[in-house]
Design a protein around this motif. Structure first.
Motif, PDB file in Angstrom:
ATOM      1  N   CYS A 347      15.652   1.307  -9.727  1.00  8.91           N
ATOM      2  CA  CYS A 347      14.532   0.511  -9.131  1.00  8.91           C
ATOM      3  C   CYS A 347      13.313   0.683 -10.131  1.00  8.91           C
ATOM      4  CB  CYS A 347      14.099   1.189  -7.897  1.00  8.91           C
ATOM      5  SG  CYS A 347      15.707   1.302  -6.569  1.00  8.91           S
ATOM      6  N   GLY A 348      12.614  -0.555 -10.089  1.00  7.50           N
ATOM      7  CA  GLY A 348      11.237  -0.671 -10.824  1.00  7.50           C
ATOM      8  C   GLY A 348      10.327   0.108  -9.943  1.00  7.50           C
ATOM      9  N   MET A 349       8.949  -0.540 -10.146  1.00 10.00           N
ATOM     10  CA  MET A 349       7.936  -0.120  -9.226  1.00 10.00           C
ATOM     11  C   MET A 349       7.191  -1.339  -8.882  1.00 10.00           C
ATOM     12  SD  MET A 349       7.729   3.216  -8.567  1.00 10.00           S
ATOM     13  CE  MET A 349       5.858   3.570  -8.085  1.00 10.00           C
ATOM     14  N   ASP A 350       6.886  -1.620  -7.792  1.00 11.87           N
ATOM     15  CA  ASP A 350       6.185  -3.161  -7.390  1.00 11.87           C
ATOM     16  C   ASP A 350       4.671  -2.615  -6.675  1.00 11.87           C
ATOM     17  OD1 ASP A 350       7.208  -1.957  -4.886  1.00 11.87           O
ATOM     18  OD2 ASP A 350       7.559  -3.595  -3.977  1.00 11.87           O
ATOM     19  N   PHE A 351       3.806  -3.624  -7.044  1.00 10.92           N
ATOM     20  CA  PHE A 351       2.546  -3.137  -6.794  1.00 10.92           C
ATOM     21  C   PHE A 351       1.678  -4.262  -6.058  1.00 10.92           C
ATOM     22  CE2 PHE A 351       3.349  -0.116 -10.104  1.00 10.92           C
ATOM     23  CZ  PHE A 351       2.954   1.014  -9.692  1.00 10.92           C
ATOM     24  N   GLN A 352       0.736  -4.209  -5.494  1.00 11.85           N
ATOM     25  CA  GLN A 352      -0.096  -4.893  -4.658  1.00 11.85           C
ATOM     26  C   GLN A 352      -1.353  -4.226  -4.285  1.00 11.85           C
ATOM     27  OE1 GLN A 352       0.968  -6.064  -0.451  1.00 11.85           O
ATOM     28  NE2 GLN A 352       1.147  -8.206  -1.331  1.00 11.85           N
ATOM     29  N   TYR A 353      -2.601  -5.460  -4.393  1.00 17.36           N
ATOM     30  CA  TYR A 353      -3.683  -4.825  -4.089  1.00 17.36           C
ATOM     31  C   TYR A 353      -4.015  -4.633  -2.666  1.00 17.36           C
ATOM     32  CZ  TYR A 353      -5.608  -5.702  -8.760  1.00 17.36           C
ATOM     33  OH  TYR A 353      -6.133  -5.681  -9.909  1.00 17.36           O
ATOM     34  N   LEU A 354      -4.529  -3.486  -2.088  1.00 16.54           N
ATOM     35  CA  LEU A 354      -4.827  -3.412  -0.596  1.00 16.54           C
ATOM     36  C   LEU A 354      -6.207  -4.072  -0.285  1.00 16.54           C
ATOM     37  CD1 LEU A 354      -4.078  -1.842   1.511  1.00 16.54           C
ATOM     38  CD2 LEU A 354      -5.618  -0.047   0.994  1.00 16.54           C
ATOM     39  N   ARG A 355      -6.060  -5.221  -0.087  1.00 15.27           N
ATOM     40  CA  ARG A 355      -7.213  -6.159   0.227  1.00 15.27           C
ATOM     41  C   ARG A 355      -7.502  -6.057   1.702  1.00 15.27           C
ATOM     42  NH1 ARG A 355      -6.935 -10.036  -3.996  1.00 15.27           N
ATOM     43  NH2 ARG A 355      -5.190  -9.992  -5.202  1.00 15.27           N
ATOM     44  N   ILE A 356      -8.396  -5.134   1.912  1.00 16.62           N
ATOM     45  CA  ILE A 356      -8.953  -4.650   3.402  1.00 16.62           C
ATOM     46  C   ILE A 356     -10.516  -4.482   3.147  1.00 16.62           C
ATOM     47  CG2 ILE A 356      -6.943  -3.818   4.278  1.00 16.62           C
ATOM     48  CD1 ILE A 356      -8.023  -1.013   3.908  1.00 16.62           C
ATOM     49  N   PRO A 357     -11.276  -4.782   4.245  1.00 15.54           N
ATOM     50  CA  PRO A 357     -12.698  -4.817   4.102  1.00 15.54           C
ATOM     51  C   PRO A 357     -13.281  -3.429   3.472  1.00 15.54           C
ATOM     52  CG  PRO A 357     -12.047  -5.927   6.063  1.00 15.54           C
ATOM     53  CD  PRO A 357     -10.751  -5.411   5.543  1.00 15.54           C
ATOM     54  N   ASP A 358     -12.478  -2.179   3.816  1.00 17.06           N
ATOM     55  CA  ASP A 358     -12.949  -0.989   3.481  1.00 17.06           C
ATOM     56  C   ASP A 358     -13.383  -0.936   2.074  1.00 17.06           C
ATOM     57  OD1 ASP A 358     -11.387  -0.926   6.105  1.00 17.06           O
ATOM     58  OD2 ASP A 358     -12.011   1.118   6.122  1.00 17.06           O
ATOM     59  N   GLN A 483      17.349   6.107  -9.254  1.00 20.43           N
ATOM     60  CA  GLN A 483      16.120   6.475 -10.245  1.00 20.43           C
ATOM     61  C   GLN A 483      15.207   5.456 -10.048  1.00 20.43           C
ATOM     62  OE1 GLN A 483      16.604   6.121 -14.469  1.00 20.43           O
ATOM     63  NE2 GLN A 483      18.072   4.434 -14.277  1.00 20.43           N
ATOM     64  N   VAL A 484      13.987   6.120 -10.366  1.00 20.00           N
ATOM     65  CA  VAL A 484      12.976   4.768 -10.529  1.00 20.00           C
ATOM     66  C   VAL A 484      12.355   4.817 -11.856  1.00 20.00           C
ATOM     67  CG1 VAL A 484      10.417   4.850 -10.421  1.00 20.00           C
ATOM     68  CG2 VAL A 484      11.751   5.297  -8.282  1.00 20.00           C
ATOM     69  N   VAL A 485      12.275   3.436 -12.564  1.00 23.50           N
ATOM     70  CA  VAL A 485      12.019   3.170 -13.945  1.00 23.50           C
ATOM     71  C   VAL A 485      10.357   2.916 -14.004  1.00 23.50           C
ATOM     72  CG1 VAL A 485      12.720   2.145 -15.742  1.00 23.50           C
ATOM     73  CG2 VAL A 485      14.458   2.518 -14.456  1.00 23.50           C
ATOM     74  N   PRO A 486       9.615   3.709 -13.977  1.00 25.49           N
ATOM     75  CA  PRO A 486       8.071   3.277 -14.208  1.00 25.49           C
ATOM     76  C   PRO A 486       7.792   2.150 -15.120  1.00 25.49           C
ATOM     77  CG  PRO A 486       8.334   5.636 -14.450  1.00 25.49           C
ATOM     78  CD  PRO A 486       9.781   4.935 -14.594  1.00 25.49           C
ATOM     79  N   ARG A 487       8.600   2.045 -16.357  1.00 27.00           N
ATOM     80  CA  ARG A 487       8.140   0.805 -17.185  1.00 27.00           C
ATOM     81  C   ARG A 487       8.477  -0.519 -16.578  1.00 27.00           C
ATOM     82  NH1 ARG A 487       6.604   2.351 -22.124  1.00 27.00           N
ATOM     83  NH2 ARG A 487       6.651   4.413 -22.685  1.00 27.00           N
ATOM     84  N   ALA A 488       9.597  -0.664 -15.526  1.00 26.66           N
ATOM     85  CA  ALA A 488       9.918  -1.842 -14.978  1.00 26.66           C
ATOM     86  C   ALA A 488       8.799  -2.136 -13.759  1.00 26.66           C
ATOM     87  CB  ALA A 488      11.347  -1.614 -14.416  1.00 26.66           C
ATOM     88  N   SER A 489       7.399  -2.138 -14.019  1.00 30.94           N
ATOM     89  CA  SER A 489       6.766  -2.435 -13.038  1.00 30.94           C
ATOM     90  C   SER A 489       6.154  -3.731 -12.774  1.00 30.94           C
ATOM     91  CB  SER A 489       5.210  -1.694 -13.197  1.00 30.94           C
ATOM     92  OG  SER A 489       5.491  -0.189 -13.239  1.00 30.94           O
ATOM     93  N   VAL A 490       6.292  -4.180 -11.626  1.00 35.85           N
ATOM     94  CA  VAL A 490       6.252  -5.755 -11.229  1.00 35.85           C
ATOM     95  C   VAL A 490       5.005  -6.025 -10.109  1.00 35.85           C
ATOM     96  CG1 VAL A 490       8.621  -6.038 -11.765  1.00 35.85           C
ATOM     97  CG2 VAL A 490       7.670  -5.775  -9.400  1.00 35.85           C
ATOM     98  N   GLY A 491       4.620  -7.162 -10.074  1.00 38.19           N
ATOM     99  CA  GLY A 491       3.604  -7.494  -8.861  1.00 38.19           C
ATOM    100  C   GLY A 491       3.704  -8.611  -8.305  1.00 38.19           C
ATOM    101  N   TYR A 492       3.093  -8.784  -7.091  1.00 43.93           N
ATOM    102  CA  TYR A 492       3.278 -10.060  -6.103  1.00 43.93           C
ATOM    103  C   TYR A 492       2.510 -11.109  -6.443  1.00 43.93           C
ATOM    104  CZ  TYR A 492       6.721  -6.984  -3.940  1.00 43.93           C
ATOM    105  OH  TYR A 492       7.957  -6.294  -3.284  1.00 43.93           O
ATOM    106  N   LYS A 493       1.393 -10.800  -7.235  1.00 44.43           N
ATOM    107  CA  LYS A 493       0.535 -11.954  -7.763  1.00 44.43           C
ATOM    108  C   LYS A 493       0.221 -11.645  -9.410  1.00 44.43           C
ATOM    109  CE  LYS A 493      -1.901 -12.795  -3.498  1.00 44.43           C
ATOM    110  NZ  LYS A 493      -1.515 -14.343  -3.255  1.00 44.43           N
ATOM    111  N   VAL A 494      -0.114 -12.541  -9.939  1.00 50.74           N
ATOM    112  CA  VAL A 494      -0.148 -12.358 -11.558  1.00 50.74           C
ATOM    113  C   VAL A 494      -1.031 -11.401 -11.759  1.00 50.74           C
ATOM    114  CG1 VAL A 494      -0.967 -13.695 -13.624  1.00 50.74           C
ATOM    115  CG2 VAL A 494       0.464 -14.779 -11.942  1.00 50.74           C
ATOM    116  N   GLU A 495      -2.444 -11.365 -11.242  1.00 51.73           N
ATOM    117  CA  GLU A 495      -3.334 -10.267 -11.315  1.00 51.73           C
ATOM    118  C   GLU A 495      -2.831  -9.026 -11.086  1.00 51.73           C
ATOM    119  OE1 GLU A 495      -4.529 -12.134  -7.302  1.00 51.73           O
ATOM    120  OE2 GLU A 495      -3.884 -12.714  -9.465  1.00 51.73           O
ATOM    121  N   GLU A 496      -1.855  -8.939  -9.892  1.00 51.79           N
ATOM    122  CA  GLU A 496      -1.340  -7.516  -9.818  1.00 51.79           C
ATOM    123  C   GLU A 496      -0.400  -7.013 -10.774  1.00 51.79           C
ATOM    124  OE1 GLU A 496      -1.835  -8.121  -4.778  1.00 51.79           O
ATOM    125  OE2 GLU A 496       0.006  -8.332  -5.868  1.00 51.79           O
ATOM    126  N   TYR A 497       0.339  -8.043 -11.054  1.00 55.17           N
ATOM    127  CA  TYR A 497       1.348  -7.662 -12.531  1.00 55.17           C
ATOM    128  C   TYR A 497       0.498  -7.170 -13.607  1.00 55.17           C
ATOM    129  CZ  TYR A 497       4.508  -8.169 -16.294  1.00 55.17           C
ATOM    130  OH  TYR A 497       5.288  -8.184 -17.509  1.00 55.17           O
TER     131      TYR A 497
END
Length: 559
Positions: A347-358, A483-497
């Protein structure tokens, strides 16, 4: 007439006897020997008697059989022996003929089956199928794409359906090209390092014969599909179109996703890759209450249907892609590491910004996304959960309580219990007999666990060294290698990637000689064949629920 000599019993004189030569001539001509015994009254017997006339016959001496009796018995035994041998030889010949006939039938049958399977494999590997575009839907396709002529690949990639959307900038540098060379068809039998005379590292072994089944589920993905199309086009071009089959299942989209898929089908046809792309406008998006996982499992199995239907050995690996932004480097890295580590699932690693008012004032933190599925080898989530409230402790480092945290921070592959993480590679054999795994719900049929988490759990059960009753696994279980492969990191928006991508850090790829061997040796995982005794689980929830409130439904439970 000829004269034959006869010897008298009383004198040594010779008495001439007249014999007709005709019978003798006939006997000679027929090459038969005729014994003529002429015995006169005063002649001595040809065989002298053993009885002495003066002493009389010996008392009670057994009579001896004559020569003719011995000859008759010998001939009978020889005949019977010969007959018996001939009969046995006949039986052996019949048995040999039956065995040879069975072998011939088995060989012919195997040949027919193998020929049929080979034909089915060729069919599956060359299928180019686009479904869901009726005449009424084709009206929506731009006129320039509806032509029956093949359009250049660059022209298709430059079509406004793709070019009007933001995509990340992708480029492989020289060191990355050298790292991923074993995946290329031109790599041959191992390159210069294989001919150096030193032990070959797993990173340098040729991986250029593998065939890949790419599976993608989509819904309203017009913003992310251009990135997927560009990345896959680059990988397919580099590794060889004949090694790839692209399977996509899309349903219920209201944006340009179906039109982009129509364009992608034309692009794959031009490249020469096989594909099965289904755009289903009749199936509505969304799921019934408490049936979300059942619906997700169904669409994931739907996209894998060409793999299920094909003969074993048609494809070697399954590459699952979510609706994520990525480049060729992430795909090549995870494909390479899956082989280097001899893994069952990567597996890679997927990331996303936590967009909450806090966090609006201080900036949204970039968080690992697939927290509901991923567990380390202690059975813990990748983020710390506060006890006993069940709140996430955010922001925090990934796998803060895991011994593998240091490997992850060093961008080294790390063994985990479960993952999926936006991009994953699985051995195709897991979905085929004798394993025949499928995406599924838990026993209740509700949303207690993710279909991806349950798949990982099933992989552990299938490949465990022991069965649930403690007996040895007859299928030779070595323990699941996930396994997790940290170099294969992806994002759900371009800026997150762009914030998450690790492909630009190539310092480790720039080494050579013993330094390179040391660094690559450190990448290798020391696999643990046993899963954790307990795995922390919790029900499905949204990000805002996980951060803000300590609800009873957010409590952790152990299974």
């Amino acid at each position: 007439m000829r004269l034959l000599s006869g010897r008298s019993a009383s004198s040594s004189s010779v008495t001439p006897v007249l014999v007709d030569p005709a019978p003798l001539a006939f006997a000679a001509s027929s090459r038969s020997l005729t014994l003529v015994q002429l015995e006169m009254a005063d002649s001595k017997p040809l065989l002298a008697s053993t009885t002495d006339p003066e002493k009389g016959a010996p008392p009670d001496e057994p009579s001896k059989p004559s020569i003719s009796t011995f000859a008759s018995a010998s001939l009978t035994d020889a005949y019977e022996r010969t007959t018996r041998l001939l009969r046995q030889d006949k039986v052996r010949r019949i048995a040999a003929a039956v065995v040879l006939g069975c072998l011939l039938l088995w060989t012919v049958g195997r040949g027919i089956v193998a020929s049929k399977e080979a034909r089915l494999r060729r069919t599956a590997r060359t299928t180019q199928r686009l479904e869901g575009f009726s005449e009424s839907r084709l009206v929506q396709v731009p006129e320039g794409l509806r032509t029956h002529y093949d359009l250049p690949v660059d022209a298709l990639l430059g079509n406004p359906l793709l070019s009007s959307h933001e995509v990340p900038v992708c480029r492989l540098n020289t060191y990355q090209q050298d790292r991923y060379a074993p995946l290329l068809p031109s790599y041959g039998d191992g390159g210069r390092r294989a001919r150096s005379g030193k032990p070959v590292l797993p990173h340098d072994l040729p991986r250029n014969k593998l065939r890949y089944f790419v599976a993608i589920n989509l819904f309203d993905s017009e913003d992310v599909l251009p990135s997927l199309i560009r990345a896959l086009t680059g990988v397919v071009r580099s590794l060889g179109p004949s090694r790839f089959h692209i399977s996509i299942y899309e349903n219920g989209s209201k944006d340009d996703t179906p039109l982009q898929l129509y364009l992608f089908a034309k692009l794959l046809r031009q490249l020469g890759a096989s594909y099965n792309i289904v755009s289903d406008p009749r199936r509505r998006a969304g799921f019934k209450e408490n049936k979300r996982i059942a619906g997700l499992a169904q669409v994931r199995n739907q996209v894998l249907k060409p793999l299920y239907d094909a003969p074993k050995g048609t494809w070697d690996r399954v590459l699952f892609l979510n609706d994520v932004h990525l480049c060729e480097a992430e795909i090549l890295e995870i494909l390479l590491q899956h082989e280097v580590q001899d893994a069952d699932m990567s597996c890679g690693m997927d990331f996303q910004y936590l967009r909450i008012p806090d966090f609006e004032a201080s900036g949204y933190p970039l968080l690992f996304y697939d927290v509901w599925v991923a567990r380390d080898m202690r059975g813990l989530p990748f983020y710390e959960i506060k006890y006993p409230t069940g709140d996430w402790k955010l922001p925090s480092p990934i796998m803060p309580q895991s011994p593998s945290r240091f490997r992850y921070d060093s961008l080294l592959p790390t063994q985990v219990f479960s993952c999926f993480n936006g991009i994953s590679v699985l051995s195709a054999s897991l979905f085929l007999p004798p394993h025949s795994l499928r995406f599924r719900t838990d026993d209740s049929g509700n949303d207690e666990h993710s279909e991806c988490y349950l798949l990982c759990s099933d992989v552990w059960k299938t490949l465990s060294p022991l069965n649930s009753d403690g007996t040895a696994n007859a299928r030779g279980g070595r323990g699941a290698r996930i396994q997790v492969v940290p170099r294969a990191s992806v994002g759900y928006k371009v800026e997150e990637y762009e914030a998450a991508r690790k492909d630009r850090n190539t310092t480790a790829f720039e080494l050579d000689g013993e330094e390179r061997r040391q660094v690559l040796g450190d990448e290798l995982i020391d696999w643990d064949p046993w899963p954790p005794k307990l795995v922390t689980t919790y029900p499905y929830g949204h990000w805002d629920d996980q951060v803000h409130f300590a609800r009873p439904s957010r409590r952790c439970s152990s299974r």
